[in-house]
Write an enzyme that holds these catalytic residues in place. Structure first.
Site, PDB file in Angstrom:
ATOM      1  N   GLY A   1     -23.415  55.546 -82.681  1.00  0.00           N
ATOM      2  CA  GLY A   1     -22.207  56.244 -83.124  1.00  0.00           C
ATOM      3  C   GLY A   1     -21.207  55.228 -83.625  1.00  0.00           C
TER       4      GLY A   1
ATOM      5  N   GLY B   1     -18.427  55.716 -85.639  1.00  0.00           N
ATOM      6  CA  GLY B   1     -17.199  56.305 -86.167  1.00  0.00           C
ATOM      7  C   GLY B   1     -16.017  55.386 -85.886  1.00  0.00           C
TER       8      GLY B   1
ATOM      9  CG  ASN C   1     -12.670  61.532 -75.067  1.00  0.00           C
ATOM     10  OD1 ASN C   1     -12.358  60.702 -74.203  1.00  0.00           O
ATOM     11  ND2 ASN C   1     -12.114  61.561 -76.256  1.00  0.00           N
TER      12      ASN C   1
ATOM     13  CE  LYS D   1      -9.436  58.119 -72.776  1.00  0.00           C
ATOM     14  NZ  LYS D   1      -9.646  59.317 -73.569  1.00  0.00           N
TER      15      LYS D   1
ATOM     16  CD  GLU E   1      -3.072  61.043 -74.987  1.00  0.00           C
ATOM     17  OE1 GLU E   1      -3.811  60.143 -74.543  1.00  0.00           O
ATOM     18  OE2 GLU E   1      -3.435  61.847 -75.876  1.00  0.00           O
TER      19      GLU E   1
END
Lengths: 325, 325, 325, 325
Positions: free
Chosen positions: A7, A9, A96, A190, A197
């Site tokens: 991956g 990205g 995630n 996380k 956040e």
């Protein structure tokens, strides 16, 4: 050390680059030939298939960092990968992923002797330069084995003032990475990070909105100010209680576009905010602010909702008020 | 330059000290002889009465900085002070006054020619060393006249990365102080600053609570982690999206007392959080997070409330459930 | 018609009684011999085992109403029951099951030809006399077959003013029962019913709390009233916009115990409130009020939480305020 | 008895009519000649000026019921009226006045011997037939004097099941009116009534929204139902826990317009919802649900707000995500 990265990205590509800058040997794979070619230019060894990627890793146990959108793609890739690996090899999910998926996968892979590590990775597009804050879950042996990778990705101490900590405290956290616990613990931490956040972002957003709305023509003239919101964001960056990196970003955005005319106000959310609410509910603890922050995003994506129409319908019912459009 | 300072508590005393370090001449007054004596040792000129303080200021226009708890004490002191001053003199309210009180006072004092400046002062006990972020309201002439005072109190540029701003942007905000607008604008901006502070604090508090509760014996063993919340706070200080000064303080507190056993959980609130909600309502804009942050503090100070008893009473009414104690 | 009822607690026992009053033939089972004996006195045919219960049903297809706490007990009982039944027989889950469990179970049982019906049952301890509002999910054939049961349990039209509805509207809903959709739809609708119930209860609770707190000694004398909250609840029952059955129950509770001294303020929640929030999140629609209502119950069961201690720790960090206990 | 009524809008006109039906003598005034003419046809004695209205009242003390929009119009009218009255006369403010304005006015008028009564009036457009729930503040003598008026306006016992109340309880509340306390207490209680109304409405609105959104094409087919929201509202009217007058109105609205296409979703709020929040804050008690209900209305009237744009700006800053429009 040697690592395979799947991956390439925005996140995966820069992770490979930061590792290579630290001298690590990165074999890489992505379905996009362009992405493979880009990383190849930066020194990575590209592979055209997952099998080829695994074959190109010569040091054992092999370590493979999966950096893909959470959900089916990650799930399928890990299953495929597992079929190519041998006992002792390590799969790292740096995306995630929902922490309960980590717990399930780790237990399943353990039956085949494959080790599973979940890493929550914060830092966004700035990580290549600033480093990534890493929250790691999994067995200690594998985490220890991968320490050079984590140390290279993490920001390091930098010039952040040290906290006075007890003798014997885990020194890694001062470098910006933590072994939070067994499988799932990394992504759990996380997830909460992202929940916080959301809450912080909403706190700033509401505050700036009250400032901007204090200038609005809707207010009577004698209650109106002409506040410069961009300047206020900037001044708060120095010596105030609300200094933060999010404030730095806000000040930069407002300096460029003082009324944020370039934004529609439509705001996406990602899984972590939702899972944070579910975690709070499972623990039976209140999370008013984190939840409200999620809901404002939901609402931002609707023009009007049925709930609002119900309110008007009831108002018409008892008061004869027909709302204006 | 010369300035008189009234109120030598934690904030006022350090403001005087920071000004004297920058070479300013501080005449000071406090009802406590001890406070006066302490500042005198640090180089200030103490006065035993407000009249004496005013008389000791030889440069015109005289500037008097009032640093007292908002409300009756500040109100009375300013009225008393006004009776000792002459047209052109400047009263500065550096406390946490409600901005509508500033607007009223400024208009009243204007009739006598006395100038009124409101300054929201952020920085807490760290301001002496870090400098104070200042949010200033009032007429431009007076603000300009006092510039050396504001510049000395503010943190200055420090090592905070500059924001790319438009040519001609107000350079003072990069020093940590802003002339936000006419009378009241300074305290209005400070009020919103504190509102945001409440929201950010609550976001962290909820997130850390979900982490800590994930270790709780109330959860089934297989859903439980053993997270080290202090280490998590520390690791987030580096490279994560939630870095902030409040996080630095949180990490320091958790390093000292990992389960915060030294705190009862009873949390005070001050006027700014309440006024922020009222400002949102006056503007008819939602402020879910800032309001929820205020309400959790209210609730923290109650053992149980009548609302909860009503819920139990209704549950008993329809379901026959008598709640356990 | 003939029906077997499993679980003779507060709800199940009264359901059997209401059915028998309407002339239905109830075979019953409960693990408690006392419960079986009680129902036997009221005319039911008790069985000592599930197998015995099934055997005692002579009319086909056999219908079995399970009225047990949601979760493992219901799950296990239905599995056991299924092993005793034949294709065409009908299992009805009348408890508070999560609707996704209904969807799963229905699909599993369909493989064996057993029909599954989920019924959300509202009415609490008043249902025996007032009737139960029934929200039903499952295949139309089975729902139609059971119509005499549903009609007997439902309240009927009573003296509730009819709503002007379109020609051809489903007349059953005016009797107090609805076939909401396929498997799961009944419990989904009941879940939302309970979510609304939480929100309404919290609305009353907060309002009454503000009234009661207006009498509090904490307020200055000239801002204090001496409101009679019980009388206010009573007066609102007539002609006001907030009339409801929950208000009737509130007024009755306050008439007995004006300050609700008999209640601790500790408030339980059940699964439906939590699942409602999860449903909102899955649909990405805001549900501020329903969620806040859940959180106040969570908070009511804590003395203090870690979140509150974090707030105090931060306040100490920046302001030097040590909160009082 | 004889009474003057000022303001013949939807509320005032029907109040006059209900009083006349009970045999009271109503002199009326409105700035609209049409409104005066309409009431005249129904038997009222119209006056063309306030002075004329006062002059037309022959019985002492004169009673004047002001039924105008809260704020300047009511304030000015009462001041004008006071100038025409004599000691002992009674002014009744039946509108939605802020209770602190009542307290101030009452004290001012007391100096001239004029009595002031505040009446919160609930019932909306249905009051003429159903009667009005009245919440009354002011001195006992005046309230007692006006009892025939209040008794005529209130709904009476009707067929609402009586609550078992203590011997000696105030019987008036069972008729639908209450003397809540001194000046301001009536409007305070009405304000909280409306606050609760907001919360209840929002609870229904959110619940119905989750139901309606469960049918949405945005959901995967296998998670979607085809719920009939109008039927669900109707069925809940019988035997459920959430029965209420607001539910009756909701069911009627949904029966007419199942998807509420006739409503835009723009929802107004009135002062009481806002003041309720302020009252909670003054008492330092949480009111999450009542506040959230207010905020959803604020948000319903915005297309997008600056807060949402700030969120997008921050997301772009750290993640490089540009939100879609």
């Amino acid at each position: 050390m040697q690592i395979g990265i799947i991956g390439l990205g925005r996140m995966g590509g820069n992770i490979a680059r930061r590792l290579m800058r630290a001298g690590h040997d990165c074999a890489v794979y992505d379905i996009s030939a362009q992405a493979r070619a880009d990383l190849s230019k930066d020194g990575a060894r590209p592979a055209e298939t997952l099998e080829g990627l695994v074959a190109s890793l010569t040091d054992g146990p092999r370590a493979l960092w999966v950096m893909l959108p959470a959900g089916k793609i990650t799930e399928g890739t890990i299953a495929h990968l597992a079929s190519c690996l041998a006992p002792g090899d390590i799969i790292i999910d740096g995306g995630n992923t929902y922490y309960k998926d980590d717990m399930r996968r780790s237990a399943e892979l353990a039956k085949t002797g494959i080790q599973y590590i979940d890493v929550g990775t914060s830092g966004g597009v700035w990580g290549l330069e600033r480093g990534y804050c890493l929250m790691i879950g999994g067995e200690t042996d594998a985490v220890t084995h991968l320490d050079p990778i984590f140390a290279a990705l993490a920001p390091g101490r930098g010039d952040i003032p040290p906290t006075q900590r007890a003798t014997g405290s885990d020194a890694r956290v001062e470098q910006g990475y933590i072994h939070a616990g067994p499988a799932g613990a990394g992504h759990f931490v996380k997830m909460i990070h992202n929940g916080i956040e959301y809450g912080m972002m909403q706190a700033y957003a509401e505050g700036f909105n009250i400032l901007e709305s204090k200038n609005a023509e809707a207010l009577p003239v004698n209650e109106r100010f002409a506040l410069n919101v961009a300047d206020i964001a900037e001044v708060w960056r120095r010596g105030s209680v609300v200094t933060s990196w999010l404030l730095d970003l806000s000040a930069a955005a407002l300096a460029r576009d003082p009324h944020l005319d370039g934004f529609s106000g439509y705001v996406e959310d990602s899984g972590e905010g939702r899972w944070t609410v579910e975690a709070a509910i499972e623990e039976a603890v209140p999370a008013e602010v984190l939840t409200a922050s999620l809901y404002t995003r939901f609402r931002s994506r609707q023009t009007h909702n049925f709930a609002e129409k119900m309110l008007s319908a009831m108002r018409l019912g008892f008061g004869g008020h027909m709302e204006k459009a």
